[in-house]
Write an enzyme that holds these catalytic residues in place. Structure first.
Site, PDB file in Angstrom:
ATOM      1  N   ASN A   1      -8.411  -1.216 -10.428  1.00  0.00           N
ATOM      2  CA  ASN A   1      -7.664   0.018 -10.678  1.00  0.00           C
ATOM      3  C   ASN A   1      -8.172   0.679 -11.954  1.00  0.00           C
ATOM      4  OD1 ASN A   1      -6.426  -2.269 -11.918  1.00  0.00           O
ATOM      5  ND2 ASN A   1      -4.501  -1.168 -12.214  1.00  0.00           N
TER       6      ASN A   1
ATOM      7  N   GLU B   1      -8.133  -0.897  -4.426  1.00  0.00           N
ATOM      8  CA  GLU B   1      -8.581  -0.882  -3.030  1.00  0.00           C
ATOM      9  C   GLU B   1      -9.415   0.352  -2.733  1.00  0.00           C
ATOM     10  OE1 GLU B   1      -5.601  -1.283  -4.289  1.00  0.00           O
ATOM     11  OE2 GLU B   1      -4.271  -2.459  -3.018  1.00  0.00           O
TER      12      GLU B   1
ATOM     13  N   CYS C   1      -3.493   3.714  -0.031  1.00  0.00           N
ATOM     14  CA  CYS C   1      -4.625   2.812   0.249  1.00  0.00           C
ATOM     15  C   CYS C   1      -4.602   2.333   1.694  1.00  0.00           C
ATOM     16  CB  CYS C   1      -4.622   1.640  -0.722  1.00  0.00           C
ATOM     17  SG  CYS C   1      -5.058   2.153  -2.402  1.00  0.00           S
TER      18      CYS C   1
HETATM   19  N1  THU Z   1      -2.370  -0.314  -7.972  1.00  0.00           N
HETATM   20  C1  THU Z   1      -3.483  -0.696  -7.286  1.00  0.00           C
HETATM   21  O1  THU Z   1      -4.576  -0.790  -7.859  1.00  0.00           O
HETATM   22  N2  THU Z   1      -3.353  -0.969  -5.960  1.00  0.00           N
HETATM   23  C2  THU Z   1      -2.188  -0.863  -5.254  1.00  0.00           C
HETATM   24  O2  THU Z   1      -2.196  -1.002  -4.031  1.00  0.00           O
HETATM   25  C3  THU Z   1      -0.937  -0.610  -5.958  1.00  0.00           C
HETATM   26  C4  THU Z   1      -1.060  -0.162  -7.362  1.00  0.00           C
HETATM   27  C5  THU Z   1      -2.492  -0.014  -9.406  1.00  0.00           C
HETATM   28  C6  THU Z   1      -2.332   1.427  -9.750  1.00  0.00           C
HETATM   29  C7  THU Z   1      -1.878   1.351 -11.191  1.00  0.00           C
HETATM   30  O3  THU Z   1      -3.021   1.284 -12.015  1.00  0.00           O
HETATM   31  C8  THU Z   1      -1.137   0.031 -11.283  1.00  0.00           C
HETATM   32  O4  THU Z   1      -1.487  -0.705 -10.115  1.00  0.00           O
HETATM   33  C9  THU Z   1       0.360   0.170 -11.346  1.00  0.00           C
HETATM   34  O5  THU Z   1       0.830   0.957 -10.319  1.00  0.00           O
END
Ligand code: THU
Length: 126
Positions: free
Chosen positions: A42, A55, A89
């Protein structure tokens, strides 16, 4: 490649997470049908809205390099629980790989596998 190996790749990618706002790290590893692996983390942004999930980072890396045939995606996070992919996602995965299987692992070493159809029935189709 085993589930454990793909989860390990996701864990390595998670270390690159840029998440100063949520302090929640996520890593993903996408296994293509030809055996290639694309990872992602992320990447947050001060606007919040421009944040990209792990993702989608992995999917966009793969697609931009000519790979669309995805078989599995492993997802791990710094939280204790299994981390399910967010709705956006899921829809992005459905665009390229409606049959993809999603491997999740929590901190108690529990591993769970779902089909995308289980997590996103009736995905949007244009
Ligand atoms: N996040 C992801 O990387 N994937 C997900 O499916 C859910 C949320 C990240 C986004 C943000 O940086 C952090 O988790 C908190 O929401």
């Amino acid at each position: 490649m085993t589930y454990e190996e793909l989860l390990k790749a996701a864990g390595n990618a998670m270390e690159h997470a840029y998440s100063p706002y949520s302090r929640f790290k996520v890593g993903a590893a996408l296994l293509c049908k030809d055996g290639s692996v694309y990872t992602g983390c992320n990447i947050e942004n001060a606007t919040f809205g421009a944040t990209n999930c792990a993702e989608r980072t992995a999917v966009f890396k793969a697609v931009s390099e000519g790979h669309r045939d995805f078989e599995f995606i492993a997802i791990v996070s710094s939280g204790g629980e299994l981390t399910f992919p967010c709705g956006i996602c899921r829809q992005v995965l459905a665009e390229f790989a409606p049959e993809i299987k999603i491997i999740l692992k929590g901190s108690d070493r529990e591993t769970a596998v779902f089909t995308l159809g289980e997590l996103l029935p009736h995905s949007f189709k244009l």
